[in-house]
Write a protein that holds these residues in place. Structure first.
Motif, PDB file in Angstrom:
ATOM      1  N   GLY A 139      -7.415  -7.398  -5.571  1.00  0.00           N
ATOM      2  CA  GLY A 139      -6.595  -7.455  -4.371  1.00  0.00           C
ATOM      3  C   GLY A 139      -5.134  -7.317  -4.777  1.00  0.00           C
ATOM      4  O   GLY A 139      -4.641  -8.096  -5.590  1.00  0.00           O
ATOM      5  N   TRP A 140      -4.461  -6.319  -4.210  1.00  0.00           N
ATOM      6  CA  TRP A 140      -3.099  -5.950  -4.622  1.00  0.00           C
ATOM      7  C   TRP A 140      -2.157  -6.189  -3.447  1.00  0.00           C
ATOM      8  O   TRP A 140      -2.212  -5.494  -2.445  1.00  0.00           O
ATOM      9  CB  TRP A 140      -3.108  -4.483  -5.053  1.00  0.00           C
ATOM     10  CG  TRP A 140      -1.828  -3.878  -5.524  1.00  0.00           C
ATOM     11  CD1 TRP A 140      -1.058  -2.980  -4.848  1.00  0.00           C
ATOM     12  CD2 TRP A 140      -1.180  -4.078  -6.785  1.00  0.00           C
ATOM     13  NE1 TRP A 140       0.031  -2.610  -5.604  1.00  0.00           N
ATOM     14  CE2 TRP A 140      -0.013  -3.268  -6.808  1.00  0.00           C
ATOM     15  CE3 TRP A 140      -1.462  -4.873  -7.904  1.00  0.00           C
ATOM     16  CZ2 TRP A 140       0.857  -3.220  -7.888  1.00  0.00           C
ATOM     17  CZ3 TRP A 140      -0.598  -4.827  -8.981  1.00  0.00           C
ATOM     18  CH2 TRP A 140       0.539  -4.011  -8.981  1.00  0.00           C
ATOM     19  N   PHE A 141      -1.307  -7.220  -3.568  1.00  0.00           N
ATOM     20  CA  PHE A 141      -0.452  -7.703  -2.485  1.00  0.00           C
ATOM     21  C   PHE A 141       0.990  -7.597  -2.957  1.00  0.00           C
ATOM     22  O   PHE A 141       1.444  -8.372  -3.802  1.00  0.00           O
ATOM     23  CB  PHE A 141      -0.845  -9.158  -2.202  1.00  0.00           C
ATOM     24  CG  PHE A 141      -0.079  -9.840  -1.100  1.00  0.00           C
ATOM     25  CD1 PHE A 141      -0.638 -10.008   0.152  1.00  0.00           C
ATOM     26  CD2 PHE A 141       1.188 -10.364  -1.332  1.00  0.00           C
ATOM     27  CE1 PHE A 141       0.048 -10.685   1.159  1.00  0.00           C
ATOM     28  CE2 PHE A 141       1.879 -11.028  -0.337  1.00  0.00           C
ATOM     29  CZ  PHE A 141       1.316 -11.198   0.912  1.00  0.00           C
ATOM     30  N   GLN A 142       1.720  -6.595  -2.441  1.00  0.00           N
ATOM     31  CA  GLN A 142       3.065  -6.313  -2.939  1.00  0.00           C
ATOM     32  C   GLN A 142       3.993  -5.892  -1.803  1.00  0.00           C
ATOM     33  O   GLN A 142       3.607  -5.110  -0.932  1.00  0.00           O
ATOM     34  CB  GLN A 142       3.028  -5.172  -3.975  1.00  0.00           C
ATOM     35  CG  GLN A 142       2.155  -5.441  -5.191  1.00  0.00           C
ATOM     36  CD  GLN A 142       2.723  -6.493  -6.118  1.00  0.00           C
ATOM     37  OE1 GLN A 142       3.933  -6.652  -6.218  1.00  0.00           O
ATOM     38  NE2 GLN A 142       1.844  -7.214  -6.799  1.00  0.00           N
ATOM     39  N   GLY A 143       5.229  -6.386  -1.848  1.00  0.00           N
ATOM     40  CA  GLY A 143       6.266  -5.866  -0.957  1.00  0.00           C
ATOM     41  C   GLY A 143       6.037  -6.176   0.510  1.00  0.00           C
ATOM     42  O   GLY A 143       5.413  -7.164   0.882  1.00  0.00           O
ATOM     43  N   ARG A 144       6.526  -5.277   1.341  1.00  0.00           N
ATOM     44  CA  ARG A 144       6.521  -5.495   2.783  1.00  0.00           C
ATOM     45  C   ARG A 144       5.149  -5.225   3.399  1.00  0.00           C
ATOM     46  O   ARG A 144       4.420  -4.363   2.942  1.00  0.00           O
ATOM     47  CB  ARG A 144       7.583  -4.610   3.446  1.00  0.00           C
ATOM     48  CG  ARG A 144       8.998  -4.955   3.010  1.00  0.00           C
ATOM     49  CD  ARG A 144       9.989  -3.882   3.419  1.00  0.00           C
ATOM     50  NE  ARG A 144      10.122  -3.816   4.878  1.00  0.00           N
ATOM     51  CZ  ARG A 144      10.766  -2.835   5.501  1.00  0.00           C
ATOM     52  NH1 ARG A 144      11.314  -1.839   4.828  1.00  0.00           N
ATOM     53  NH2 ARG A 144      10.856  -2.844   6.820  1.00  0.00           N
ATOM     54  N   MET A 145       4.858  -5.985   4.446  1.00  0.00           N
ATOM     55  CA  MET A 145       3.595  -5.833   5.173  1.00  0.00           C
ATOM     56  C   MET A 145       3.445  -4.410   5.703  1.00  0.00           C
ATOM     57  O   MET A 145       4.413  -3.808   6.171  1.00  0.00           O
ATOM     58  CB  MET A 145       3.580  -6.822   6.336  1.00  0.00           C
ATOM     59  CG  MET A 145       2.405  -6.673   7.292  1.00  0.00           C
ATOM     60  SD  MET A 145       0.820  -6.872   6.501  1.00  0.00           S
ATOM     61  CE  MET A 145      -0.294  -6.378   7.799  1.00  0.00           C
TER      62      MET A 145
END
Length: 238
Positions: A41-47
């Motif tokens: 799961g890759w969660f980066q920066g702005r939505m």
């Protein structure tokens, strides 16, 4: 978006076990875990918003794996095993892998896999039926190859998503493949994750191996088993 201080505060409140890495180490670690067929799961920066996840709220994996399409569908997305996934490819490598040579940053254009990368169906495989026939590898990147040898492509550009670009570039250095499987970070029936809490809950409710939130990396086997969640019976099949 969430900065590293906000991410760490959320992870602590969730009783998550995590490691903090600088950008270079993070990219190296994640690229090697992808090579080892880990689902991340890759969660980066702005939505993100819109019909696709494009590398900010994504589940990513190795497209060369024969088992990855089935594994992601059944163990992460909780849906039918035959559903295809899309490739994220470095823009400069696009035409070496696909019959396309224009930007497709929003994963909306479909193109065939290059002929030299396709695996023709043998006479024996042609006689298979249903899921058995669908499970036959059709190219050297089977996890993103549709039954008709096409793929729905996202081109990744250094100027618009540098961290995701650098990850795919590092994966290419290790494997000679400038492509990752990219699917939205959610399970069937839920929207794409927005917050750190959303990401962690999805991570703990699926068979994802690793979660990366900004510069923090979490391994499933290191988490408290009491925090595991069950999504399987929450939503009806389509």
């Amino acid at each position: 978006s969430f900065n590293n201080n906000q991410v760490e505060k959320s992870l602590k409140s969730l009783n998550a076990v995590y490691e903090k890495q600088n950008d270079e180490n993070l990219i190296n670690i994640v690229a090697n875990e992808l090579k080892n067929e880990k689902t991340i799961g890759w969660f980066q920066g702005r939505m993100e918003f819109g019909p696709r996840a494009l590398g900010s709220r994504s589940i990513i994996a190795d497209p060369r794996s024969n088992k990855m399409q089935k594994q992601l569908n059944l163990k992460v997305k909780f849906r039918e095993s035959f559903r295809p996934f899309a490739p994220s490819v470095l823009r400069e490598d696009l035409n070496n892998w696909f019959d396309l040579d224009c930007d497709s940053p929003y994963m909306l254009l479909v193109s065939d896999i290059k002929k030299n990368l396709q695996i023709p169906m043998s006479e024996k495989n042609q006689k298979l039926f249903g899921i058995d026939k669908l499970n036959v590898a059709r190219s050297s990147i089977p996890a993103v190859t549709h039954i008709d040898y096409s793929a729905r492509i996202q081109t990744v550009h250094q100027d618009t998503n540098p961290k995701y670009y650098n990850l795919i570039k590092k994966f290419k250095e290790i494997t000679n493949c400038p492509i990752l499987v990219n699917t939205s970070f959610n399970v069937r029936g839920e929207p794409i994750v927005c917050s750190v809490d959303d990401a962690f809950n999805c991570f703990m409710g699926t068979n994802l191996d690793i979660l990366v939130c900004e510069n923090f990396i979490l391994y499933k086997q290191k988490q408290d088993s009491n925090l595991l969640k069950s999504y399987k019976n929450k939503f009806q099949s389509d």
